[in-house]
Write an enzyme that holds these catalytic residues in place. Structure first.
Site, PDB file in Angstrom:
ATOM      1  N   CYS A  22      53.907  -8.845   2.610  1.00 31.04           N
ATOM      2  CA  CYS A  22      53.598 -10.256   2.867  1.00 31.04           C
ATOM      3  C   CYS A  22      52.089 -10.481   2.826  1.00 31.04           C
ATOM      4  O   CYS A  22      51.387 -10.259   3.817  1.00 31.04           O
ATOM      5  CB  CYS A  22      54.174 -10.671   4.213  1.00 31.04           C
ATOM      6  N   CYS A  72      50.807 -13.018   5.338  1.00 33.47           N
ATOM      7  CA  CYS A  72      50.794 -12.577   6.741  1.00 33.47           C
ATOM      8  C   CYS A  72      49.644 -11.600   6.976  1.00 33.47           C
ATOM      9  O   CYS A  72      48.961 -11.675   7.991  1.00 33.47           O
ATOM     10  CB  CYS A  72      52.079 -11.837   7.119  1.00 33.47           C
ATOM     11  N   ASP A  73      49.442 -10.656   6.043  1.00 33.69           N
ATOM     12  CA  ASP A  73      48.561  -9.519   6.325  1.00 33.69           C
ATOM     13  C   ASP A  73      47.267  -9.502   5.517  1.00 33.69           C
ATOM     14  O   ASP A  73      46.396  -8.661   5.760  1.00 33.69           O
ATOM     15  CB  ASP A  73      49.324  -8.199   6.055  1.00 33.69           C
TER      16      ASP A  73
END
Ligand code: NDP
Length: 314
Positions: free
Chosen positions: A135, A138-139
């Site tokens: 992701c 997300c990261d």
């Protein structure tokens, strides 16, 4: 006595929530299970630029929040629970949550979506969350001014690469062949980006790490050229996997008809499955298009199919 709902919907992506809007707006008593990832895959997406009515794009989580508000407005009950098993052998149908609590409904809409695939190299588990992610949105933040690899050559890989290029020092797209699946516009954008480069005909053979601050962290990969067999070491801070998805259909095995990849089979252009009164929509039954808008469209179809089926069979 426990309520028997008109419709139980499994999943809260664009498909499930759109089917909730249609069925609850038709005055049916609707219960929707959000599952492990409320809002589905769009909640880990950046700007959605191709959803009609948002000419300037919209953040995935914002879009999902708006669709959810619309479902709630028409009276859908939404529970943040996961369904672990189902009994579709008799009506009303039963679904059972992670704590063993049962719910019943006259009809079911399955919209459980799909989950990101991994390379299944044994060391992947070691570095998951400590150098490997599926992701980017997300990261990606953790890789500011660092060197990252994106694996894959579909639209997700291009989109993730462009997103990461805004944060990272460099992005290397590693792909197992020369041909790309991504749309031309996305390939052109990635190729034109000065921070993005490509290593083709290559796969990650192994992850390499070391202990940093008592944590086993990724420091590189061994890349294998699939044509020559040559192995090269590449120093890298992060690897983002963008190699497609697996449909979330484990709990329906042996119950609902599915293809060899596990995607549910629906009849003709409808959302009908092999069990009367059980409908499917969204990515769980779509190996081809997998778009937010096509998922929402199929959620509309499932909502209408369920409403009409209930009208004829109630
Ligand atoms: P795709 O299935 O399109 O692409 C997966 C990529 O991963 C392919 O390049 C594939 O290689 C590669 N791959 C698969 N398995 C492996 C493996 N084991 N090892 C190495 N490489 C592997 O998935 P996407 O998630 O990119 O896209 C899915 C759908 O979602 C598509 O329809 C896409 O258009 C859509 N999408 C649309 C977006 C948008 O419109 N904004 C954004 C993101 C996705 P190979 O080609 O060799 O099989």
């Amino acid at each position: 006595m426990a309520t028997t709902y008109d419709v139980i919907i499994l999943g809260s992506g664009p498909a499930g929530l759109t089917s909730a809007i249609y069925t609850s707006r038709a005055n049916l008593n609707v219960l929707l299970f959000e599952g492990m990832q409320p809002g589905g895959q769009l909640t880990i997406t950046n700007d959605v630029e191709n959803f009609p009515s948002h000419p300037d794009g919209i953040a995935g989580p914002v879009l999902m929040d708006e669709i959810k508000k619309q479902a709630l407005k028409f009276g859908t009950t939404i529970l943040t629970e996961t369904i672990d098993s189902v009994d579709f052998s008799k009506r009303p149908f039963t679904v059972i949550n992670q704590d063993g609590v049962s719910y019943t409904a006259k009809s079911i809409i399955v919209s459980t979506g799909a989950t990101a695939k991994t390379l299944e190299i044994p060391s992947e588990k070691t570095y998951w969350g400590a150098g490997i992610s599926s992701c980017a949105t997300c990261d990606g933040f953790f890789y500011r001014n660092k060197d990252v690899i994106v694996v894959g050559a579909g639209d997700t890989a291009m989109e993730d690469s462009l997103y990461l290029a805004n944060l990272a020092k460099s992005v290397t797209i590693v792909h197992r062949r020369q041909g790309f699946r991504a749309s031309k516009i996305m390939i052109d954008r990635a190729k034109a980006h000065p921070k993005i480069s490509f290593i083709l005909d290559s796969v990650i053979e192994e992850y390499v790490g070391e202990i940093q601050n008592n944590v086993q962290s990724l420091i590189g990969v061994k890349l294998k050229n699939v044509l020559t067999g040559e192995i090269t070491d590449k120093t890298i801070d992060g690897v983002f996997l963008a190699i497609g998805h697996t449909p979330n259909t484990n709990i329906f095995k042996g119950i609902l008809d599915m293809n060899e990849e596990g995607y549910l089979i629906t009849k003709d252009k409808s959302s009908y499955t092999n069990i009367e009164g059980v409908f499917a929509c969204g990515d769980v039954q779509d190996p081809t298009y997998k778009q937010a808008i096509s998922a929402a469209g199929s959620g509309c179809i499932a909502g209408i199919d369920a409403e009409r089926w209930l009208g004829a069979n109630n």
